[in-house]
Design a protein around this motif. Structure first.
Motif, PDB file in Angstrom:
ATOM      1  N   ALA A 325       0.850  -1.149   0.143  1.00 58.37           N
ATOM      2  CA  ALA A 325      -0.018  -0.003  -0.126  1.00 58.37           C
ATOM      3  C   ALA A 325       1.043   1.203   0.101  1.00 58.37           C
ATOM      4  N   CYS A 326       1.965   1.279   0.855  1.00 56.12           N
ATOM      5  CA  CYS A 326       2.552   2.406   0.946  1.00 56.12           C
ATOM      6  C   CYS A 326       3.456   2.804  -0.611  1.00 56.12           C
ATOM      7  N   GLU A 327       3.507   2.133  -1.391  1.00 53.88           N
ATOM      8  CA  GLU A 327       4.308   2.122  -2.600  1.00 53.88           C
ATOM      9  C   GLU A 327       3.052   2.524  -3.823  1.00 53.88           C
ATOM     10  N   GLN A 328       1.971   2.992  -3.197  1.00 51.18           N
ATOM     11  CA  GLN A 328       1.170   3.558  -4.255  1.00 51.18           C
ATOM     12  C   GLN A 328       0.834   4.923  -4.113  1.00 51.18           C
ATOM     13  N   LYS A 329       0.657   5.657  -5.196  1.00 44.46           N
ATOM     14  CA  LYS A 329       0.212   7.066  -5.107  1.00 44.46           C
ATOM     15  C   LYS A 329      -1.194   7.015  -4.438  1.00 44.46           C
ATOM     16  N   LEU A 332       3.285   7.527  -1.107  1.00 44.12           N
ATOM     17  CA  LEU A 332       4.687   7.436  -1.190  1.00 44.12           C
ATOM     18  C   LEU A 332       5.552   8.098  -0.452  1.00 44.12           C
ATOM     19  N   ASP A 333       4.984   9.443  -0.005  1.00 49.61           N
ATOM     20  CA  ASP A 333       5.645   9.923   1.013  1.00 49.61           C
ATOM     21  C   ASP A 333       5.714   9.337   2.309  1.00 49.61           C
ATOM     22  N   LEU A 334       4.587   8.463   2.750  1.00 53.20           N
ATOM     23  CA  LEU A 334       4.679   7.796   3.771  1.00 53.20           C
ATOM     24  C   LEU A 334       6.006   6.654   3.736  1.00 53.20           C
ATOM     25  N   TYR A 335       6.047   6.008   2.648  1.00 54.07           N
ATOM     26  CA  TYR A 335       7.104   5.072   2.146  1.00 54.07           C
ATOM     27  C   TYR A 335       8.294   5.376   2.384  1.00 54.07           C
ATOM     28  N   ASN A 336       8.795   6.798   1.720  1.00 54.97           N
ATOM     29  CA  ASN A 336       9.859   7.383   1.719  1.00 54.97           C
ATOM     30  C   ASN A 336      10.219   7.798   3.182  1.00 54.97           C
ATOM     31  N   ALA A 337       9.409   8.473   3.974  1.00 55.69           N
ATOM     32  CA  ALA A 337       9.619   8.747   5.401  1.00 55.69           C
ATOM     33  C   ALA A 337       9.913   7.666   6.248  1.00 55.69           C
ATOM     34  N   ALA A 338       9.128   6.721   6.093  1.00 57.66           N
ATOM     35  CA  ALA A 338       9.193   5.589   7.107  1.00 57.66           C
ATOM     36  C   ALA A 338      10.645   4.693   6.843  1.00 57.66           C
ATOM     37  N   ARG A 339      10.923   4.726   5.373  1.00 57.02           N
ATOM     38  CA  ARG A 339      12.291   4.294   5.133  1.00 57.02           C
ATOM     39  C   ARG A 339      13.474   5.307   5.378  1.00 57.02           C
ATOM     40  N   LYS A 340      13.153   6.618   5.775  1.00 50.78           N
ATOM     41  CA  LYS A 340      14.067   7.443   6.161  1.00 50.78           C
ATOM     42  C   LYS A 340      14.717   8.078   4.966  1.00 50.78           C
ATOM     43  N   LYS A 341      14.092   8.091   3.770  1.00 47.45           N
ATOM     44  CA  LYS A 341      14.643   8.684   2.600  1.00 47.45           C
ATOM     45  C   LYS A 341      14.272  10.206   2.625  1.00 47.45           C
ATOM     46  N   ILE A 342      13.360  10.567   3.231  1.00 44.84           N
ATOM     47  CA  ILE A 342      12.842  11.955   3.654  1.00 44.84           C
ATOM     48  C   ILE A 342      12.375  12.177   5.052  1.00 44.84           C
ATOM     49  N   ALA A 393       2.731 -10.296  14.781  1.00 42.64           N
ATOM     50  CA  ALA A 393       2.231  -9.054  15.251  1.00 42.64           C
ATOM     51  C   ALA A 393       3.169  -7.948  15.515  1.00 42.64           C
ATOM     52  N   TRP A 394       4.559  -8.326  15.317  1.00 47.86           N
ATOM     53  CA  TRP A 394       5.682  -7.515  15.970  1.00 47.86           C
ATOM     54  C   TRP A 394       5.723  -6.016  14.782  1.00 47.86           C
ATOM     55  N   ASP A 395       5.544  -4.930  15.316  1.00 44.39           N
ATOM     56  CA  ASP A 395       5.296  -3.711  14.599  1.00 44.39           C
ATOM     57  C   ASP A 395       6.158  -2.564  15.034  1.00 44.39           C
ATOM     58  N   GLY A 396       7.488  -2.968  15.562  1.00 42.68           N
ATOM     59  CA  GLY A 396       8.258  -1.863  15.809  1.00 42.68           C
ATOM     60  C   GLY A 396       8.031  -1.051  17.090  1.00 42.68           C
ATOM     61  N   ASP A 397       8.467   0.125  17.142  1.00 44.36           N
ATOM     62  CA  ASP A 397       8.471   0.987  18.419  1.00 44.36           C
ATOM     63  C   ASP A 397       7.102   1.680  18.455  1.00 44.36           C
ATOM     64  N   ASP A 398       6.612   1.702  19.526  1.00 44.17           N
ATOM     65  CA  ASP A 398       5.109   2.309  19.757  1.00 44.17           C
ATOM     66  C   ASP A 398       5.264   3.783  19.326  1.00 44.17           C
ATOM     67  N   GLY A 399       4.122   4.010  18.591  1.00 46.66           N
ATOM     68  CA  GLY A 399       4.194   5.576  18.321  1.00 46.66           C
ATOM     69  C   GLY A 399       5.135   6.022  16.844  1.00 46.66           C
ATOM     70  N   SER A 400       5.736   5.001  16.507  1.00 37.56           N
ATOM     71  CA  SER A 400       6.808   5.346  15.432  1.00 37.56           C
ATOM     72  C   SER A 400       5.924   5.512  14.060  1.00 37.56           C
ATOM     73  N   LEU A 401       6.746   6.194  13.171  1.00 42.18           N
ATOM     74  CA  LEU A 401       5.962   6.327  11.792  1.00 42.18           C
ATOM     75  C   LEU A 401       6.069   4.726  11.188  1.00 42.18           C
ATOM     76  N   PHE A 402       7.210   4.090  11.434  1.00 40.55           N
ATOM     77  CA  PHE A 402       7.319   2.500  10.925  1.00 40.55           C
ATOM     78  C   PHE A 402       5.815   1.868  11.502  1.00 40.55           C
ATOM     79  N   GLN A 403       5.573   2.215  12.689  1.00 38.74           N
ATOM     80  CA  GLN A 403       4.388   1.303  13.175  1.00 38.74           C
ATOM     81  C   GLN A 403       3.126   1.607  12.506  1.00 38.74           C
ATOM     82  N   PHE A 404       2.920   2.953  12.088  1.00 42.17           N
ATOM     83  CA  PHE A 404       1.675   3.372  11.392  1.00 42.17           C
ATOM     84  C   PHE A 404       1.749   2.853   9.830  1.00 42.17           C
ATOM     85  N   VAL A 405       3.067   2.986   9.257  1.00 40.62           N
ATOM     86  CA  VAL A 405       3.085   2.600   7.830  1.00 40.62           C
ATOM     87  C   VAL A 405       3.241   1.467   7.452  1.00 40.62           C
TER      88      VAL A 405
END
Length: 538
Positions: A325-329, A332-342, A393-405
């Motif tokens: 889902a995060c690679e779809q328009k 894409l900004d969610l994808y790039n920010a979660a991957r720390k590209k922006i 169900a492991w989803d990263g740090d609580d409250g992180s952008l990774f967890q949301f995206v």
């Protein structure tokens, strides 16, 4: 470490192979289990390799099977048709008759390779002999057309199910040779994720597997939500789409009038041309019900109980669809920010779009689990004992952008199941020093369940009853716990039993009740694009 060089050499049915020792495991890399499927062996069932004299140096990773990636950071063609090789790993110890863990890579049945997986760590963690095999993908692995059935051939040659035949051939190689590597041919577990899980399901329905009892446990991880097989006539139609695609794009071949001419043309194509062909609506990578390799519709076999019954672990990640889902328009900004590209502050996305994204991930992940996991689990449990469901169900740090995206997305369970949750290139941007202890604890628990399961067919309380939560089998009609949830906080594994499950009917009802016509249309388009046969979408 003592000199163990003499232990590298193993006698197989085709000759001696020499491997190497590193990372606390022996490895034998690139062992041929079939002749190269080139020339006249393209689009044919695999055949035994030629025996060799001397000692085969099995110390280099095999080249990947011909494939074209149209996603990721390095898209493009790679590989070769000469790719039917497998890797074997064994812990450095003197034990014999160890259980065998046979791993099948994913990649949509269009990509994937043995080199992507750390077999040495898996072998050491499970104290098992690990086999990671390659198999043909794309049009070279799945292709039906009348032109390919001209002349003398076996029923398997004519099936079009070449990828599945490669996997069967590798399993037969295991039966004949794995004892020489310290493995037990009567305690073999097949495991796979995504397309690998799809192919695990296919093996359960394959005639040769049932006749030869080629494996004895199965681990099905996040199988793709698509039809498991289709009539041969439908496969031929998809094959004709490829032929028409080439005809429409090459003026020199518009006059092909006979099946023999089509056959000659197809065999003249180089591997890159074939691997790079993605005609609309072709939808390859699906088995054909050919009457020999797959004698009956796969799902029908599961419904009536005529498949190869073995204890099975079957499950999915909680947020399967987030990876896509995060690679779809416009996400894409969610994808790039979660991957720390922006930076997060640079995202140009509205709160409404974030809300839409969360809805899309939730519904599509539920559909994925309902169609390709929960309903299959129920079918298996109808006919056999020893069915064990899970949700990762492991989803990263609580409250992180990774967890949301991403949350707990497709593919994320592999490093945990394979014992290296501190080393995953795919999701390293979601890993932190703070959550490392929890990741390690969760992986150790999962590996403990696996270690017990591959030996006994029951994960129980893990290896030597070391875990506090007993993994209960799925029971038809039972309202209490039916699956185990595999999760962790920052420091500890969190294991719990759950009773939730989804049906396709329930999820489709949720889709049909969506008020936003744009969102409803998008979800319907995705499901139909997967090739899942759903009749009640409105």
């Amino acid at each position: 470490m003592e000199d163990v060089s003499e232990l590298y050499i193993v006698e197989t049915a085709y000759g001696k192979v020499s491997g190497k020792a590193e990372n606390s495991a022996y490895s034998w890399l690139g062992i041929p289990f079939a002749k190269p499927p080139i020339g006249g062996l393209r689009w044919r069932a695999p055949v035994d390799p030629e025996p060799w004299s001397g000692t085969y140096q099995a110390t280099q990773m095999p080249k990947v099977c011909s494939q074209y990636l149209d996603y990721g950071d390095n898209p493009g063609f790679s590989g070769t048709e000469d790719c039917l090789y497998l890797n074997v790993y064994k812990p450095i110890n003197n034990e014999q008759k160890l259980p065998v863990y046979f791993w099948i890579y994913g990649g949509g049945n269009t990509a994937g390779a043995a080199r992507e997986y750390d077999g040495a760590t898996i072998a050491k963690k499970l104290n098992a002999v690990v086999v990671i095999t390659q198999y043909r993908v794309g049009w070279l692995g799945f292709f039906n057309h009348p032109a390919l059935r001209l002349g003398e051939m076996t029923d398997e040659d004519a099936s079009g199910n070449y990828a599945l035949l490669d996997l069967i051939k590798a399993l037969q190689w295991v039966q004949d040779n794995i004892a020489a590597f310290g493995g037990d041919p009567y305690v073999v577990t097949v495991a796979g994720e995504s397309a690998g899980a799809f192919n695990v399901a296919a093996l359960l329905a394959a005639a040769a597997v049932k006749e030869g009892n080629l494996f004895h446990r199965a681990i099905y991880m996040s199988g793709m939500p698509r039809e498991l097989s289709r009539p041969l006539a439908d496969g031929d139609k998809k094959g004709q789409i490829l032929v028409d695609y080439f005809l429409s794009n090459n003026l020199e071949i518009k006059n092909l009038a006979t099946l023999q001419e089509i056959r000659n043309y197809l065999y003249s194509l180089d591997e890159q041309t074939l691997a790079s062909a993605f005609p609309p609506d072709a939808y390859f990578g699906v088995l054909a019900e050919d009457g020999a390799v797959i004698k009956k519709n796969v799902r029908q076999q599961f419904e009536e109980g005529s498949y190869h019954k073995v204890p099975i672990m079957i499950g999915a990640t909680r947020d399967e669809y987030a990876l896509f889902a995060c690679e779809q328009k416009p996400y894409l900004d969610l994808y790039n920010a979660a991957r720390k590209k922006i930076k997060e502050s640079e995202m140009q996305i509205t709160e409404e779009q974030k809300s839409d994204y969360a809805i899309l991930v939730r519904i599509m992940s539920r559909f994925w689990r309902a169609y390709s996991v929960d309903e299959l689990t129920g079918l298996f449990a109808r006919h056999q004992s020893g069915v064990y469901g899970y949700t990762f169900a492991w989803d990263g740090d609580d409250g992180s952008l990774f967890q949301f995206v991403y949350g707990a997305p497709h593919f994320s369970e592999i490093p945990f199941f394979h014992g290296h949750p501190d080393n995953s290139e795919t999701f390293s941007f979601g890993f932190s020093e703070a959550n490392l202890p929890g990741r390690k604890a969760l992986s150790e628990a999962i590996v403990s369940y696996e270690k017990e399961f591959i030996r006994t067919g029951d994960p129980g309380n893990g290896w030597q009853n070391e875990l506090p939560v007993k993994w209960q089998p799925w029971t038809m009609g039972k309202k209490s716990a039916e699956r185990i949830s595999l999760d962790a906080d920052a420091s500890n594994a969190e294991l719990s039993l759950q009773s939730d499950s989804f049906t396709v009917e329930q999820v489709v009802s949720e889709i049909n009740s969506i008020d936003d016509p744009r969102m409803k249309a998008l979800i319907q388009q995705i499901i139909l694009g997967w090739g899942a046969k759903i009749q009640c979408l409105q």
